[in-house]
Every structure is written in C-alpha cells, then in structure tokens.
Scaffold this motif. Structure first.
Motif, PDB file in Angstrom:
ATOM      1  N   GLU A  13     -13.190  -7.260  -5.783  1.00 35.35           N
ATOM      2  CA  GLU A  13     -11.975  -7.355  -6.006  1.00 35.35           C
ATOM      3  C   GLU A  13     -11.719  -6.798  -7.521  1.00 35.35           C
ATOM      4  O   GLU A  13     -10.778  -6.214  -7.861  1.00 35.35           O
ATOM      5  CB  GLU A  13     -11.656  -9.079  -5.919  1.00 35.35           C
ATOM      6  N   GLU A  17      -9.210  -3.768  -8.306  1.00 30.46           N
ATOM      7  CA  GLU A  17      -7.949  -4.193  -9.240  1.00 30.46           C
ATOM      8  C   GLU A  17      -8.255  -3.530 -10.317  1.00 30.46           C
ATOM      9  O   GLU A  17      -7.103  -3.464 -11.141  1.00 30.46           O
ATOM     10  CB  GLU A  17      -7.795  -5.605  -9.486  1.00 30.46           C
ATOM     11  N   ARG A  19     -10.008  -4.352 -13.024  1.00 32.48           N
ATOM     12  CA  ARG A  19     -10.226  -5.325 -13.962  1.00 32.48           C
ATOM     13  C   ARG A  19     -11.401  -5.278 -14.631  1.00 32.48           C
ATOM     14  O   ARG A  19     -12.555  -5.020 -14.041  1.00 32.48           O
ATOM     15  CB  ARG A  19      -9.682  -6.607 -13.579  1.00 32.48           C
TER      16      ARG A  19
ATOM     17  N   GLY B 150      -2.408  -0.282  -3.229  1.00 35.77           N
ATOM     18  CA  GLY B 150      -2.377  -1.192  -4.186  1.00 35.77           C
ATOM     19  C   GLY B 150      -1.787  -2.494  -3.710  1.00 35.77           C
ATOM     20  O   GLY B 150      -1.517  -3.360  -4.800  1.00 35.77           O
ATOM     21  N   SER B 152      -1.387  -6.264  -2.644  1.00 38.32           N
ATOM     22  CA  SER B 152      -2.230  -7.460  -2.576  1.00 38.32           C
ATOM     23  C   SER B 152      -2.871  -7.876  -1.049  1.00 38.32           C
ATOM     24  O   SER B 152      -1.976  -7.492  -0.117  1.00 38.32           O
ATOM     25  CB  SER B 152      -1.505  -8.716  -3.279  1.00 38.32           C
TER      26      SER B 152
END
Lengths: 214, 199
Positions: A13, A17, A19, B150, B152
C-alpha cells in the motif's frame, strides 16, 4: 515485535500510494526478507509505470482511430433517430402484427368450427320476424281548424212597430201589412251559405244611432 | 478551447463534433486501460471505442454530479466486465505489444520510436501484459484501476460490485505475478537488450 506478513501487506500500500512511513522504513532495515520484498515490489511497480506510456500508440495512430469512432457514432445516431421514429408507430405496429400473426392450422380450424356453431345457435334462438311488432312513424298532415267568429250586421228599421205595442185592429193590420212588406222575404233571409270570411277583419263602428245600440 | 461542461451539453444535444472533442481528450487514458486489459491492439481499440459508444448513448443520463472522467471510467469498468462475460476477446493466445507500434516505414522513420530503448520497453510491456493475462479479468482490472488510475480499494470495490478484500487480493496477486515475470525478464535483460538492438 516484527511481523513479516503484516509489513509485507503494508508496504504494498505504501508503494502504491507513494507515501513514506518512517516506522515501516525502520522495520525494513531490521529485516532482510522484508527489505527484499519491498525492493522487489517497488521495482515491479516502477517497471510497469515506465512501460505504461509504451501502451499508448503513436500519434499517427489517433487520427484514424477518431475517424473510425466518428463513423460508428454517426451510425449510432442514425439508428437512434430511426428507433425514435419507429417507437412513435409502435402501438399501431403491435396491433397490425397481432392481427397478421400466423395462427396454427388446428387453432384456426377450431376457431372456424366455433364460429359456425355460434352462428347456428344464434339462428336457432332467433324469433320469427312476423311476431315482432314494428313501429313505423309516418308523418300525417292534419288540417288545423281555425275558428273565426263571424258576425253580420243586420240593419233594422228603427221605426218598425214593436210587436208588443197595443194598437188598434186597423192600425195593426196596416202596420202588419207595412211590416210584412218591410220584412225580408224568405229568399232574402241572410244566411252564411257561400260566405267566405276575408283574411282581414274590417270593423266599422257607426255612432250616432240609438243610445241602446251597441 | 471549450470546457468539458460546454462540450457535454452540446453532445447531449446530439452534436457529434462536441462528443468527438471529448473523446480526443480522454481517448488515450481509456485506450491505456484497454490495451493492458485486452492483450492485442485490435481488441483494445474495439473495447475502447465501445466505451465511447456506450458513453455517447448514455450521455443524456449524465447529471454533472461528478467529473466527466469519473463518469466515463464507471462506463469503462462496466464495459470491460461485460466484455469479459461475453467472451469478447478473439485472440487470447497472442501477445501483441509490438503490434501496438507497427514497424512500417513511417514508424521506423521516427527515430525515437524505433530506438533500442523503446523496443525494449515494448518487450517489457509485452511481459507485463502477459503477466496480467494470467490473472482473472477482475484481478487484472482491479490492479489497473489501483495502479494506473489511483482509485482507492473502496472505490474499486464499489465500481466492480465486490468486496474490498477481493480487490486487495486481486491487486496483490497481480503484483506477485508481475514481479515473478519481470524478475525473470530482468535476469535476461542483457538478452532482451541485444534482441532490441537486433530488431
């Protein structure tokens, strides 16, 4: 306590993302397996991102693509307009199709038999025509009787002696003779025979006569 | 240049030119997803154009509640899943990464496209598509939506009408497949580079 499975789930994840997680980075530094997993996933996703643009055809491809798309859209538009036009006649078409649809032979034969039986039953139950009373309206010209009161003026000699006066015998005879001469003969008796009333009533009032005269 | 709202309103009034302008703006993004999903160029074109045809037919229902692309992406997902159900794909056995760039004389004249690096990327892309083809269509679509769009997990689950766990599993399986395939390819990277140079 370090849990490799949990870290592997989180790092995917994290990479997807984009991050950064200092806690996770510290754990990766302590576990070689997790670090290798992170590097492998990271490299894989970087590679897919790099080749992503490769999937898009060259600029020379797009004019033809859009021309073909426009052609298909035109067909869709024509078809949609045609469908809209047909939809307005749909109920009528449905009725016509219902009436013109093919009927199986046994069903058609059964319908014909039922129709014949029904006709026969109707004929047998019908009453004779003579027994029926027929009302006929015939216009009849009825003469309208217009009653009209017709009076006829009869002039009388005002000096004609009264029948009730007391006269002497000679005078009475003389007067009677005179009276008889003045009296209208039977032929002169006014009658209404042949009298035809005029359309317009003409009333003449003569004044100056006897006070009792009406 | 007219904005999306104006173009959409014109397109809703059956202005094909306005709709084609919208298509020119977003066609590459839709085609990108389709080309990862379909494995060959012709299927990708057919699928992406079908998305546009569906969008055109459904445009009257667009109420400006979201962006045009969000609405279009929902149509794209439904079109992809419906094609999956209808057995749309014709040449499942073929991978056609190189087909995406036909090597005719015109293309070869563009030196940037015909460079060894570009050809290498094409071969890598073929490997990516090959790895994705080993997944179920739902897993493949989940990965594309997560990685390239992108979105979710919740958004994907909602769009695909499945659970968030199913989406996560699909993405994870896609990454695992890709990793295995690309690691094998990276081991033979030198061979690929030499192959690209020969090409």
């Amino acid at each position: 306590m370090h849990n490799c499975r949990e870290v592997k789930e989180r790092l995917t994840e994290l990479i997807l993302e984009g991050r950064s997680d200092s806690e996770l980075a510290a754990e990766l530094n302590t576990c070689a397996e997790c670090r290798a997993e992170f590097d492998g996933v990271n490299a894989t996703l970087r590679t897919t991102t790099r080749v992503r643009e490769t999937a898009i055809p060259a600029d020379s491809y797009w004019p033809g693509y859009h021309a073909r798309l426009r052609d298909k859209l035109s067909h869709v538009q024509v078809r949609r307009r045609k469908e809209n036009t047909e939809a307005s006649f749909a109920p009528l078409r449905l009725c016509v199709n219902f009436l013109l649809r093919p009927v199986p032979v046994p069903l058609a034969a059964a319908l014909v038999v039922f129709a014949l039986l029904g006709l026969l039953a109707f004929q047998s139950t019908r009453k004779p025509a003579a027994a029926q009373s027929v009302v006929v309206h015939v216009p009849v010209a009825v003469p309208v009787v217009q009653e009209k009161l017709v009076t006829r003026v009869v002039y009388r000699d005002r000096y004609l002696p009264s029948r009730t006066s007391k006269r002497t015998g000679a005078d009475s005879r003389a007067e009677n003779t005179f009276a008889k001469s003045q009296m209208p003969r039977p032929d002169d008796v006014p009658t209404l025979a042949g009298f035809k009333p005029a359309a317009d009533v003409k009333l003449t009032i003569i004044k100056g006569g006897s006070p009792n005269e009406r | 240049m007219a904005d999306d709202t104006e173009l959409i309103k014109r397109a809703q009034a059956e202005d094909i030119d306005a709709f084609c302008t919208l298509a020119e703006r977003y066609a590459r993004r839709i085609h990108l997803l389709a080309s990862h999903y379909c494995r060959n160029q012709q299927d990708a074109e057919d699928l992406s154009q079908e998305v546009w045809l569906k969008a055109y037919q459904a445009l009257q229902s667009f109420r400006f509640d979201s962006s045009f692309y969000t609405w279009l992406r929902r149509i794209t997902i439904n079109a992809f899943l419906n094609h999956r159900r209808s057995g749309f794909f014709r040449r499942q056995g073929q991978t056609t990464a190189v087909e995406l760039m036909p090597l005719d004389s015109e293309t070869l004249s563009e030196s940037s496209l015909a460079s060894p690096e570009n050809i290498y990327n094409k071969l890598l892309f073929e490997s990516v598509v090959q790895a994705l083809s080993e997944l179920t269509p739902s897993q493949r679509l989940a990965f594309l939506l997560r990685h390239y769009e992108g979105m979710s997990y919740e958004e994907i689950a909602n769009a695909m009408n499945c659970s968030t766990g199913t989406v996560k599993k699909g993405v994870w399986r896609a990454i695992t497949k890709l990793r295995a395939r690309l690691s094998t390819e990276s081991e033979s990277q030198e061979a690929l580079t030499s192959l690209a140079n020969e090409y």
